[in-house]
Write an enzyme that holds these catalytic residues in place. Sequence first.
Site, short mmCIF file in Angstrom:
data_model
loop_
_atom_site.label_atom_id
_atom_site.label_comp_id
_atom_site.label_asym_id
_atom_site.label_seq_id
_atom_site.Cartn_x
_atom_site.Cartn_y
_atom_site.Cartn_z
N TYR A 70 0.85 -1.11 0.05
CA TYR A 70 -0.01 0.02 -0.07
C TYR A 70 0.98 1.19 0.09
O TYR A 70 0.70 2.17 -0.74
CB TYR A 70 -1.07 0.31 1.37
CG TYR A 70 -1.95 -1.02 1.32
CD1 TYR A 70 -2.76 -1.33 0.00
CD2 TYR A 70 -2.42 -1.67 2.63
CE1 TYR A 70 -3.55 -2.31 -0.03
CE2 TYR A 70 -3.23 -2.45 2.51
CZ TYR A 70 -4.19 -3.05 1.37
OH TYR A 70 -4.90 -4.10 1.37
N ILE A 71 1.90 1.27 0.89
CA ILE A 71 2.79 2.38 0.88
C ILE A 71 3.58 2.66 -0.36
O ILE A 71 3.82 3.70 -1.04
CB ILE A 71 3.82 2.09 2.08
CG1 ILE A 71 2.86 2.35 3.44
CG2 ILE A 71 4.91 3.43 2.10
CD1 ILE A 71 3.87 1.92 4.59
N LYS A 74 1.18 4.68 -2.58
CA LYS A 74 1.10 6.08 -2.02
C LYS A 74 2.04 6.74 -2.63
O LYS A 74 1.84 7.81 -2.99
CB LYS A 74 0.87 5.94 -0.74
CG LYS A 74 -0.45 5.28 -0.39
CD LYS A 74 -0.61 5.22 1.17
CE LYS A 74 -1.87 4.63 1.59
NZ LYS A 74 -2.17 4.24 2.96
N GLN A 118 0.57 4.28 8.86
CA GLN A 118 0.00 3.24 8.35
C GLN A 118 -0.40 2.35 9.18
O GLN A 118 0.19 1.70 10.23
CB GLN A 118 1.06 2.71 7.45
CG GLN A 118 0.43 1.27 6.44
CD GLN A 118 -0.48 1.94 5.29
OE1 GLN A 118 -0.17 3.12 4.87
NE2 GLN A 118 -1.23 1.11 5.00
N LEU A 119 -1.84 1.85 9.13
CA LEU A 119 -2.24 0.62 10.12
C LEU A 119 -2.45 -0.64 9.14
O LEU A 119 -2.65 -0.81 8.05
CB LEU A 119 -3.88 1.52 10.44
CG LEU A 119 -3.65 2.64 11.13
CD1 LEU A 119 -5.07 3.28 11.31
CD2 LEU A 119 -3.02 2.58 12.53
N ASP A 143 -5.50 11.37 6.79
CA ASP A 143 -6.13 10.17 6.88
C ASP A 143 -7.63 10.50 7.37
O ASP A 143 -8.45 9.59 7.26
CB ASP A 143 -5.51 9.05 7.67
CG ASP A 143 -4.93 7.80 6.83
OD1 ASP A 143 -5.46 7.67 5.82
OD2 ASP A 143 -3.94 7.48 7.58
N GLY A 190 -20.37 -2.98 7.67
CA GLY A 190 -19.18 -2.58 8.47
C GLY A 190 -19.08 -1.16 9.07
O GLY A 190 -19.88 -0.37 8.58
N ARG A 191 -18.68 -1.05 10.37
CA ARG A 191 -18.67 0.11 11.18
C ARG A 191 -17.16 0.74 11.55
O ARG A 191 -16.90 1.18 12.64
CB ARG A 191 -19.46 0.27 12.27
CG ARG A 191 -19.18 -1.03 13.21
CD ARG A 191 -20.29 -1.34 14.20
NE ARG A 191 -20.04 -2.66 14.87
CZ ARG A 191 -20.87 -3.13 15.75
NH1 ARG A 191 -21.59 -2.22 16.52
NH2 ARG A 191 -20.62 -4.26 16.32
N GLY A 291 -9.04 -2.59 -8.98
CA GLY A 291 -9.43 -1.44 -9.79
C GLY A 291 -10.80 -0.73 -9.57
O GLY A 291 -11.37 0.10 -10.43
N GLY A 292 -11.11 -0.94 -8.16
CA GLY A 292 -12.50 0.02 -8.05
C GLY A 292 -12.03 0.87 -6.87
O GLY A 292 -11.21 1.86 -7.35
#
Length: 320
Positions: A70-71, A74, A118-119, A143, A190-191, A291-292
């Site tokens: 992910y990083i 980014k 980052q989590l 974030d 989801g919450r 891709g979404g």
Amino acid sequence: MLSSLALSLRLGVSAAGRRSIATVVSGSKTSRLVRDRLKQEVDQMKNLFSGFRPALVVLQVGDRDDSNLYISSKLKAAAEIGIDARHVRLPRSATQDEVLRSIMAVNEDSSVHGLIVQLPLDSAHPMDSELVTNAVSPEKDVDGLSCINAGKLSRGDLGSCFIPCTPNGCMELIRQTGVSVAGKHAVVIGRSKIVGAPMHDLLLWSHATVTTCHSKTPDLPQQVGRADILVVGAGRAEMVRGEWLKEGGVVIDCGINYVTDERRPSGKRVVGDVHYASANQRAGFITPVPGGVGPMTVAMLMENTVQSAQRFLLRDQART
Ligand code: GUN
């Protein structure tokens, strides 16, 4: 006026009255448009303010493979746009105090406009991730995870907060469909603080009637069946089945799950929280995985960073 996407929804019903497959809402294409616009804005800032560049720090604790992936996306997006992105890595052995000190140092560095942690935190020590995310200065919290920004969002004060990147990206994708949110029934599954809860707030303040479902919700299929707009951030592979959906609705899938697939060289493939093959027979619009939503999360982080830099410039000008 109908958007071209809304028009194709209408045309998607054949003469025999049977629905054809859903219109795919591409996050890859939409995120490209957002990133191109941001590059232009950053170029303008550079020209107007003698070389000024928005700067983002990504703080990572540990070395998780998914976080590394992910990083790197980014950092790549930031470099393309002209954002000065810095990756600060702390080892798994870092204590909570050391993590907090690193955050404070970035908070005080006036050359940095955005900071994300980052989590999940990949530490050998116990970490209070709530304390850590709240240590980020609300003015640099791109974030949107601090209590200040989350509180503003929950009150509908959208103009003065940072909106969390994934739900912000989902809203952009919903806008792309041409379907208006006001007056619709939206269902969020989801919450979490990062997806579900802020998604609920954004839809609510866009004037939808919102139902937020979670692990204790009875009759999930029944709730899903009422959704004109469905956003799923459940973290469970292909949980939502096509048969549950309201026909012609908008389906936004935030899931990123790896399932085994022996036919692939890697032995796995990525799927969403929605069972795509059945859902696209019933939905009007659907986001693919991959891709979404994924590329939109990155694009919205860039958007928040540029916005933060603009706010810094404005505050600076007001002082002089
Ligand atoms: N881990 C997975 N998604 C995210 C995100 O959007 N922000 C942060 N900080 N960590 C994440």
